[in-house]
Design a protein around this motif. Structure first.
Motif, PDB file in Angstrom:
ATOM      1  N   SER A  15       0.845  -1.182   0.000  1.00 33.32           N
ATOM      2  CA  SER A  15       0.000   0.000   0.000  1.00 33.32           C
ATOM      3  C   SER A  15       0.886   1.240   0.000  1.00 33.32           C
ATOM      4  CB  SER A  15      -0.869  -0.008   1.264  1.00 33.32           C
ATOM      5  OG  SER A  15      -1.460   1.239   1.476  1.00 33.32           O
ATOM      6  N   ALA A  16       0.456   2.251  -0.694  1.00 27.14           N
ATOM      7  CA  ALA A  16       1.201   3.510  -0.696  1.00 27.14           C
ATOM      8  C   ALA A  16       1.307   4.093   0.720  1.00 27.14           C
ATOM      9  CB  ALA A  16       0.537   4.519  -1.632  1.00 27.14           C
ATOM     10  N   ALA A  17       0.362   3.761   1.582  1.00 27.99           N
ATOM     11  CA  ALA A  17       0.380   4.260   2.959  1.00 27.99           C
ATOM     12  C   ALA A  17       1.549   3.677   3.757  1.00 27.99           C
ATOM     13  CB  ALA A  17      -0.941   3.932   3.659  1.00 27.99           C
ATOM     14  N   GLN A  18       2.045   2.503   3.365  1.00 27.61           N
ATOM     15  CA  GLN A  18       3.183   1.871   4.027  1.00 27.61           C
ATOM     16  C   GLN A  18       4.115   1.314   2.953  1.00 27.61           C
ATOM     17  OE1 GLN A  18       0.740  -0.715   6.648  1.00 27.61           O
ATOM     18  NE2 GLN A  18       2.079   0.081   8.245  1.00 27.61           N
ATOM     19  N   PRO A  19       4.883   2.190   2.318  1.00 30.66           N
ATOM     20  CA  PRO A  19       5.684   1.770   1.169  1.00 30.66           C
ATOM     21  C   PRO A  19       6.728   0.704   1.457  1.00 30.66           C
ATOM     22  CG  PRO A  19       6.230   4.015   1.832  1.00 30.66           C
ATOM     23  CD  PRO A  19       5.041   3.603   2.629  1.00 30.66           C
ATOM     24  N   ASN A  20       7.165   0.541   2.698  1.00 33.01           N
ATOM     25  CA  ASN A  20       8.207  -0.436   3.012  1.00 33.01           C
ATOM     26  C   ASN A  20       7.666  -1.748   3.559  1.00 33.01           C
ATOM     27  OD1 ASN A  20      10.291   1.307   2.225  1.00 33.01           O
ATOM     28  ND2 ASN A  20      10.175   2.346   4.187  1.00 33.01           N
ATOM     29  N   LEU A  21       6.357  -1.887   3.661  1.00 36.21           N
ATOM     30  CA  LEU A  21       5.748  -3.118   4.164  1.00 36.21           C
ATOM     31  C   LEU A  21       5.118  -3.877   3.012  1.00 36.21           C
ATOM     32  CD1 LEU A  21       4.787  -4.995   6.448  1.00 36.21           C
ATOM     33  CD2 LEU A  21       2.759  -3.553   6.634  1.00 36.21           C
ATOM     34  N   GLU A  22       5.406  -5.168   2.946  1.00 38.28           N
ATOM     35  CA  GLU A  22       4.807  -6.002   1.911  1.00 38.28           C
ATOM     36  C   GLU A  22       4.108  -7.198   2.535  1.00 38.28           C
ATOM     37  OE1 GLU A  22       7.950  -6.839  -0.934  1.00 38.28           O
ATOM     38  OE2 GLU A  22       7.455  -5.001  -1.990  1.00 38.28           O
ATOM     39  N   ILE A  23       2.984  -7.557   1.956  1.00 43.92           N
ATOM     40  CA  ILE A  23       2.234  -8.737   2.343  1.00 43.92           C
ATOM     41  C   ILE A  23       2.518  -9.790   1.289  1.00 43.92           C
ATOM     42  CG2 ILE A  23      -0.080  -9.673   2.655  1.00 43.92           C
ATOM     43  CD1 ILE A  23      -0.803  -6.691   3.463  1.00 43.92           C
ATOM     44  N   VAL A  24       2.893 -10.983   1.724  1.00 44.05           N
ATOM     45  CA  VAL A  24       3.247 -12.063   0.811  1.00 44.05           C
ATOM     46  C   VAL A  24       2.148 -13.120   0.857  1.00 44.05           C
ATOM     47  CG1 VAL A  24       4.965 -13.803   0.218  1.00 44.05           C
ATOM     48  CG2 VAL A  24       5.698 -11.643   1.272  1.00 44.05           C
ATOM     49  N   LEU A  25       1.527 -13.376  -0.295  1.00 38.17           N
ATOM     50  CA  LEU A  25       0.538 -14.440  -0.417  1.00 38.17           C
ATOM     51  C   LEU A  25       1.230 -15.670  -0.983  1.00 38.17           C
ATOM     52  CD1 LEU A  25      -2.408 -12.496  -2.112  1.00 38.17           C
ATOM     53  CD2 LEU A  25      -2.033 -12.886   0.342  1.00 38.17           C
ATOM     54  N   SER A  26       1.085 -16.814  -0.326  1.00 32.07           N
ATOM     55  CA  SER A  26       1.668 -18.049  -0.842  1.00 32.07           C
ATOM     56  C   SER A  26       0.822 -19.240  -0.405  1.00 32.07           C
ATOM     57  CB  SER A  26       3.111 -18.223  -0.366  1.00 32.07           C
ATOM     58  OG  SER A  26       3.161 -18.390   1.042  1.00 32.07           O
ATOM     59  N   GLU A  27       0.973 -20.329  -1.140  1.00 33.76           N
ATOM     60  CA  GLU A  27       0.260 -21.562  -0.836  1.00 33.76           C
ATOM     61  C   GLU A  27       1.001 -22.324   0.269  1.00 33.76           C
ATOM     62  OE1 GLU A  27       0.257 -23.364  -4.674  1.00 33.76           O
ATOM     63  OE2 GLU A  27      -1.332 -22.060  -5.422  1.00 33.76           O
ATOM     64  N   PRO A  28       0.311 -23.219   0.976  1.00 35.08           N
ATOM     65  CA  PRO A  28       0.936 -23.929   2.102  1.00 35.08           C
ATOM     66  C   PRO A  28       2.213 -24.687   1.752  1.00 35.08           C
ATOM     67  CG  PRO A  28      -1.429 -24.281   2.115  1.00 35.08           C
ATOM     68  CD  PRO A  28      -1.109 -23.558   0.835  1.00 35.08           C
ATOM     69  N   HIS A  29       2.308 -25.265   0.574  1.00 42.16           N
ATOM     70  CA  HIS A  29       3.471 -26.069   0.228  1.00 42.16           C
ATOM     71  C   HIS A  29       4.601 -25.283  -0.435  1.00 42.16           C
ATOM     72  CE1 HIS A  29       0.392 -29.155   0.901  1.00 42.16           C
ATOM     73  NE2 HIS A  29       1.407 -29.912   1.271  1.00 42.16           N
ATOM     74  N   ALA A  30       4.397 -24.003  -0.696  1.00 41.85           N
ATOM     75  CA  ALA A  30       5.421 -23.182  -1.350  1.00 41.85           C
ATOM     76  C   ALA A  30       6.611 -22.979  -0.420  1.00 41.85           C
ATOM     77  CB  ALA A  30       4.836 -21.839  -1.768  1.00 41.85           C
ATOM     78  N   GLY A  31       7.755 -23.533  -0.817  1.00 39.50           N
ATOM     79  CA  GLY A  31       8.984 -23.358  -0.036  1.00 39.50           C
ATOM     80  C   GLY A  31       9.048 -24.181   1.237  1.00 39.50           C
ATOM     81  N   ARG A  32       8.164 -25.163   1.382  1.00 44.13           N
ATOM     82  CA  ARG A  32       8.133 -25.978   2.593  1.00 44.13           C
ATOM     83  C   ARG A  32       8.216 -27.454   2.232  1.00 44.13           C
ATOM     84  NH1 ARG A  32       4.240 -22.039   3.009  1.00 44.13           N
ATOM     85  NH2 ARG A  32       4.610 -20.529   4.663  1.00 44.13           N
ATOM     86  N   LYS A  84       6.930 -31.349   2.323  1.00 39.89           N
ATOM     87  CA  LYS A  84       5.575 -31.885   2.164  1.00 39.89           C
ATOM     88  C   LYS A  84       4.875 -31.971   3.515  1.00 39.89           C
ATOM     89  CE  LYS A  84       2.687 -35.527   0.260  1.00 39.89           C
ATOM     90  NZ  LYS A  84       1.535 -34.884   0.807  1.00 39.89           N
ATOM     91  N   ALA A  85       5.584 -32.464   4.523  1.00 37.79           N
ATOM     92  CA  ALA A  85       4.985 -32.618   5.856  1.00 37.79           C
ATOM     93  C   ALA A  85       4.575 -31.265   6.436  1.00 37.79           C
ATOM     94  CB  ALA A  85       5.958 -33.324   6.795  1.00 37.79           C
ATOM     95  N   ASP A  86       5.448 -30.271   6.322  1.00 35.87           N
ATOM     96  CA  ASP A  86       5.113 -28.938   6.845  1.00 35.87           C
ATOM     97  C   ASP A  86       3.972 -28.308   6.052  1.00 35.87           C
ATOM     98  OD1 ASP A  86       7.078 -29.226   8.756  1.00 35.87           O
ATOM     99  OD2 ASP A  86       8.505 -27.870   7.766  1.00 35.87           O
ATOM    100  N   GLY A  87       4.016 -28.463   4.727  1.00 35.70           N
ATOM    101  CA  GLY A  87       2.941 -27.928   3.896  1.00 35.70           C
ATOM    102  C   GLY A  87       1.611 -28.581   4.214  1.00 35.70           C
ATOM    103  N   ASP A  88       1.626 -29.904   4.439  1.00 40.36           N
ATOM    104  CA  ASP A  88       0.400 -30.615   4.803  1.00 40.36           C
ATOM    105  C   ASP A  88      -0.150 -30.109   6.139  1.00 40.36           C
ATOM    106  OD1 ASP A  88       0.632 -32.137   2.486  1.00 40.36           O
ATOM    107  OD2 ASP A  88       1.312 -33.957   3.539  1.00 40.36           O
ATOM    108  N   ALA A  89       0.737 -29.920   7.109  1.00 40.62           N
ATOM    109  CA  ALA A  89       0.308 -29.434   8.426  1.00 40.62           C
ATOM    110  C   ALA A  89      -0.284 -28.025   8.316  1.00 40.62           C
ATOM    111  CB  ALA A  89       1.487 -29.445   9.404  1.00 40.62           C
ATOM    112  N   GLY A 137      -9.308 -22.937   9.516  1.00 39.98           N
ATOM    113  CA  GLY A 137      -9.527 -21.511   9.746  1.00 39.98           C
ATOM    114  C   GLY A 137      -8.917 -21.007  11.035  1.00 39.98           C
ATOM    115  N   VAL A 138      -7.806 -21.618  11.453  1.00 34.67           N
ATOM    116  CA  VAL A 138      -7.204 -21.248  12.735  1.00 34.67           C
ATOM    117  C   VAL A 138      -5.850 -20.551  12.609  1.00 34.67           C
ATOM    118  CG1 VAL A 138      -8.458 -23.003  14.042  1.00 34.67           C
ATOM    119  CG2 VAL A 138      -6.220 -23.563  13.072  1.00 34.67           C
TER     120      VAL A 138
END
Length: 138
Positions: free
Chosen positions: A46-63, A65-70, A78-79
Motif C-alpha cells: 500500500s502507498a500508505a506503508q511503502p516499506n511493508l509487503e504482504i506475501v501471499l503463498s500456498e501452504p506447500h510453497a517453499g516448505r 511436504k509434511a510442513d505444507g500438509d500441516a 480456519g485457525v
C-alpha cells in the motif's frame, strides 16, 4: 536503533483467488509475482506503508511436504492468525469489500476498547479485520 516490519506472510489455498480479495477488494498493489519450483508467491503493498509487503503463498510453497500438509490442515480449519488492516474510513472499506462478495463476519462496530472495526474471511478462510486508523501510539 530502529526496527520495522518488512514482510507479513498470509497462507492461501489459491493465489489467484486471494488476489481478488487482497488486490481487488482491499485495493492493495501487486509489487512482485514470483514463480519457483511449481509454486508462486505474490507480494502486495500500500502507498500508505511503502516499506511493508504482504506475501501471499500456498501452504506447500517453499516448505517440506509434511510442513505444507500441516499448514494446509490449519488453513482448512480456519485457525491461522488473523490479519488486521487499518483504514481512514471503515464504513467505506467495509462496503467495498462486501460488494466483492467476501464472507462478512462482522459489520462495522465501535469496539469498547477503541477502534471501529469490521471483519471478513478471505477466500481461503483467513480472518481479516479492518479497523479505524488510530493516531499516536498505545
Amino acid at each position: 536503533m530502529t526496527i520495522a516490519l518488512q514482510y507479513c506472510h498470509i497462507t492461501v489455498n489459491d493465489v489467484d483467488e486471494a488476489l481478488g480479495f487482497y488486490r481487488d477488494a482491499l485495493g492493495l498493489d501487486v509489487r512482485n509475482d514470483v514463480a519457483s519450483d511449481g509454486f508462486r508467491w505474490v507480494t502486495l503493498g500500500s502507498a500508505a506503508q511503502p516499506n511493508l509487503e504482504i506475501v501471499l503463498s500456498e501452504p506447500h510453497a517453499g516448505r517440506s511436504k509434511a510442513d505444507g500438509d500441516a499448514l494446509q490442515e490449519l488453513l482448512i480449519k480456519g485457525v491461522l492468525p488473523m490479519t488486521v488492516f487499518s483504514t481512514d474510513d471503515v464504513d467505506a472499506t467495509f462496503e467495498r469489500v462486501r460488494a466483492s462478495g467476501a464472507d462478512v463476519l462482522q459489520e462495522p462496530h465501535d469496539q469498547a476498547y477503541g477502534p471501529r472495526d469490521c471483519a471478513f474471511r478471505d477466500p481461503s478462510g483467513n480472518m481479516v479485520r479492518i479497523q479505524s486508523a488510530v493516531s499516536g501510539s498505545r
